[in-house]
Write a protein that holds these residues in place. Structure first.
Motif, short mmCIF file in Angstrom:
data_model
loop_
_atom_site.label_atom_id
_atom_site.label_comp_id
_atom_site.label_asym_id
_atom_site.label_seq_id
_atom_site.Cartn_x
_atom_site.Cartn_y
_atom_site.Cartn_z
N TYR A 85 0.85 -1.19 0.00
CA TYR A 85 0.00 0.00 0.00
C TYR A 85 0.89 1.25 0.00
CZ TYR A 85 -3.90 -3.09 1.06
OH TYR A 85 -4.85 -4.08 1.00
N GLY A 86 0.51 2.22 -0.82
CA GLY A 86 1.35 3.41 -0.96
C GLY A 86 2.58 3.08 -1.77
N ASN A 87 3.74 3.45 -1.25
CA ASN A 87 5.01 3.15 -1.89
C ASN A 87 5.79 2.15 -1.06
OD1 ASN A 87 4.70 6.47 -2.55
ND2 ASN A 87 5.11 5.12 -4.27
N VAL A 88 6.67 1.41 -1.71
CA VAL A 88 7.45 0.37 -1.05
C VAL A 88 8.92 0.76 -1.06
CG1 VAL A 88 8.15 -2.05 -1.11
CG2 VAL A 88 5.79 -1.41 -1.68
N PHE A 89 9.58 0.54 0.08
CA PHE A 89 10.99 0.84 0.23
C PHE A 89 11.69 -0.37 0.86
CE2 PHE A 89 8.55 4.71 0.51
CZ PHE A 89 9.23 5.60 -0.33
N GLU A 90 12.95 -0.53 0.53
CA GLU A 90 13.72 -1.66 1.04
C GLU A 90 15.07 -1.17 1.58
OE1 GLU A 90 14.18 -5.68 -1.12
OE2 GLU A 90 16.17 -4.77 -1.34
N ARG A 91 15.49 -1.82 2.64
CA ARG A 91 16.80 -1.51 3.24
C ARG A 91 17.48 -2.81 3.61
NH1 ARG A 91 17.68 2.77 8.24
NH2 ARG A 91 19.81 2.18 8.82
N ARG A 92 18.76 -2.88 3.38
CA ARG A 92 19.54 -4.07 3.75
C ARG A 92 20.26 -3.78 5.06
NH1 ARG A 92 20.93 -8.66 1.16
NH2 ARG A 92 20.05 -7.87 -0.79
N LEU A 93 19.91 -4.55 6.09
CA LEU A 93 20.51 -4.39 7.40
C LEU A 93 21.76 -5.24 7.53
CD1 LEU A 93 17.28 -4.58 9.61
CD2 LEU A 93 18.46 -2.52 8.82
N ALA A 94 22.79 -4.67 8.10
CA ALA A 94 24.02 -5.41 8.36
C ALA A 94 23.82 -6.31 9.57
CB ALA A 94 25.18 -4.45 8.60
N ALA A 95 24.72 -7.25 9.76
CA ALA A 95 24.63 -8.16 10.91
C ALA A 95 24.66 -7.36 12.20
CB ALA A 95 25.78 -9.16 10.87
N GLY A 96 23.65 -7.55 13.04
CA GLY A 96 23.56 -6.85 14.31
C GLY A 96 22.97 -5.46 14.23
N GLU A 97 22.73 -4.96 13.03
CA GLU A 97 22.14 -3.62 12.89
C GLU A 97 20.65 -3.68 13.15
OE1 GLU A 97 21.73 -0.04 9.53
OE2 GLU A 97 22.51 -2.02 8.97
N SER A 98 20.13 -2.74 13.93
CA SER A 98 18.71 -2.73 14.29
C SER A 98 18.09 -1.39 13.98
CB SER A 98 18.53 -3.02 15.79
OG SER A 98 18.92 -4.33 16.12
N ILE A 99 16.82 -1.44 13.57
CA ILE A 99 16.01 -0.24 13.45
C ILE A 99 14.63 -0.55 14.01
CG2 ILE A 99 17.24 0.66 11.43
CD1 ILE A 99 14.90 -0.26 9.73
N LEU A 100 13.90 0.51 14.40
CA LEU A 100 12.56 0.37 14.93
C LEU A 100 11.56 0.80 13.86
CD1 LEU A 100 13.12 1.81 18.51
CD2 LEU A 100 13.00 -0.59 17.82
N VAL A 101 10.56 -0.04 13.62
CA VAL A 101 9.59 0.19 12.56
C VAL A 101 8.18 0.23 13.16
CG1 VAL A 101 8.60 -0.74 10.42
CG2 VAL A 101 11.05 -0.95 10.84
N GLU A 102 7.38 1.20 12.73
CA GLU A 102 5.96 1.21 13.12
C GLU A 102 5.33 -0.05 12.54
OE1 GLU A 102 2.02 1.62 13.75
OE2 GLU A 102 2.75 1.57 11.68
N PRO A 103 4.63 -0.85 13.33
CA PRO A 103 4.18 -2.18 12.88
C PRO A 103 3.38 -2.18 11.59
CG PRO A 103 3.89 -1.96 15.25
CD PRO A 103 4.29 -0.61 14.76
N GLY A 104 2.55 -1.16 11.37
CA GLY A 104 1.76 -1.13 10.15
C GLY A 104 2.58 -0.96 8.90
N GLY A 105 3.82 -0.49 9.03
CA GLY A 105 4.67 -0.27 7.88
C GLY A 105 5.41 -1.50 7.41
N PHE A 106 5.50 -2.53 8.26
CA PHE A 106 6.24 -3.73 7.88
C PHE A 106 5.57 -4.43 6.70
CE2 PHE A 106 6.27 -8.42 8.48
CZ PHE A 106 7.55 -8.66 7.99
N LEU A 107 6.38 -4.83 5.69
CA LEU A 107 5.85 -5.54 4.53
C LEU A 107 6.50 -6.91 4.36
CD1 LEU A 107 3.92 -5.44 2.13
CD2 LEU A 107 5.78 -4.41 0.78
N TYR A 108 7.82 -6.98 4.33
CA TYR A 108 8.50 -8.27 4.17
C TYR A 108 9.91 -8.18 4.74
CZ TYR A 108 10.90 -6.20 0.10
OH TYR A 108 11.66 -5.39 -0.73
N LYS A 109 10.50 -9.35 4.97
CA LYS A 109 11.86 -9.42 5.46
C LYS A 109 12.47 -10.76 5.11
CE LYS A 109 10.84 -11.28 10.09
NZ LYS A 109 11.69 -12.48 9.98
#
Length: 269
Positions: free
Chosen positions: A199-223
């Motif tokens: 829904y809306g636009n889709v964005f992707e980010r590649r996390l490094a090992a041990g790297e963490s970010i906080l995401v609003e739950p409704g925004g999660f799409l895939y991992k």
């Protein structure tokens, strides 16, 4: 020019002939660089109207841009599976079936589609989520495992194994419901194709090992399955009524994380 020379897609990494304008595996424009924000989020490719990708002996053509449609031309022994209600139309020659699922009653009571249908045979069949947004075409190479939020997958090729899991504690904290379903797609010895609707636009980010970010739950799409998901609740003090809590999903790498910019509430959520 060497006829075997290839160009690599910046979105999915697949190889296409040098003269191709778009990636044959995901439809991304090959002459357009990734659009990446300062924080590392890259936009999913804006697929042009009538973009076409290939999987096995079949093709997938993406039509429209506001409420996009995925039109599949099945060839050979290929088949696809999909949530029952997303089919838009089909040729008479395309046969429909049902993918066996375990725990169907839990899906019914949670508001999830309890029928996952299959399509096989020579002919065309089209799918639409019946909502604004964009389609994300994800080629799945052997050995890949991808977790997708409920109500996001549009279709998958038959070579990909499908299962789902119910995340109890996560959903109870984040959404206040009976349990959050996540679809899991796994490739074994053969590649496949997975098409998601965001829904809306889709964005992707590649996390490094041990790297963490906080995401609003409704925004999660895939991992990627290697990315872990945990709950973190933060207390916000107002000074009047003791404050409020904000529950966020902590995503920790390594692996890819996809988000959507607009959240549509489903009954199961």
């Amino acid at each position: 020019m060497d006829p075997l020379q290839r160009i690599e897609c910046q979105w999915c990494g697949a190889q296409s002939p040098t003269g191709a304008a778009a990636c044959l595996a995901c439809g991304a424009q090959l002459n357009v660089k990734n659009v990446v924000s300062d924080s590392g989020w890259r936009e999913a490719p804006r697929l042009r109207d009538m973009s076409e990708v290939r999987f096995g002996s079949s093709t997938c053509q993406v039509e429209g841009e506001i409420v996009p449609v995925a039109e599949i031309t099945l060839g050979g022994n290929d088949a696809v599976f999909f949530e029952h209600h997303v089919m838009l139309w089909k040729d008479h020659s395309v046969a429909l079936g049902v993918l066996p699922l375990q725990g169907a009653m839990k899906r019914i009571f949670s508001g999830m589609p309890f029928i996952v249908s299959t399509a096989s045979g020579q002919g065309r069949i089209a799918f639409s989520r019946d909502a604004t947004g964009e389609l994300v075409v994800l080629p799945m190479h052997p050995g890949m495992e991808l977790d997708v939020r409920e109500h996001a997958f549009l279709l998958s090729s038959h070579s990909i194994d499908y299962s789902y899991t119910r995340v109890q504690g996560l959903k109870n904290i984040l959404f206040g419901g009976q349990g959050m379903f996540m679809d899991r797609f796994i490739t074994r010895g053969q590649p496949g194709l997975l098409v998601l609707h965001g829904y809306g636009n889709v964005f992707e980010r590649r996390l490094a090992a041990g790297e963490s970010i906080l995401v609003e739950p409704g925004g999660f799409l895939y991992k990627d399955s290697t990315v872990t998901m945990d709950v973190e609740t933060q207390k916000l003090t107002t000074g009047l009524f003791g404050g409020v809590g904000m529950s966020l999903a902590r995503m920790t790498g390594p692996g890819r994380l996809g988000i959507q910019s607009m959240y549509h509430h489903h009954r199961s959520e």
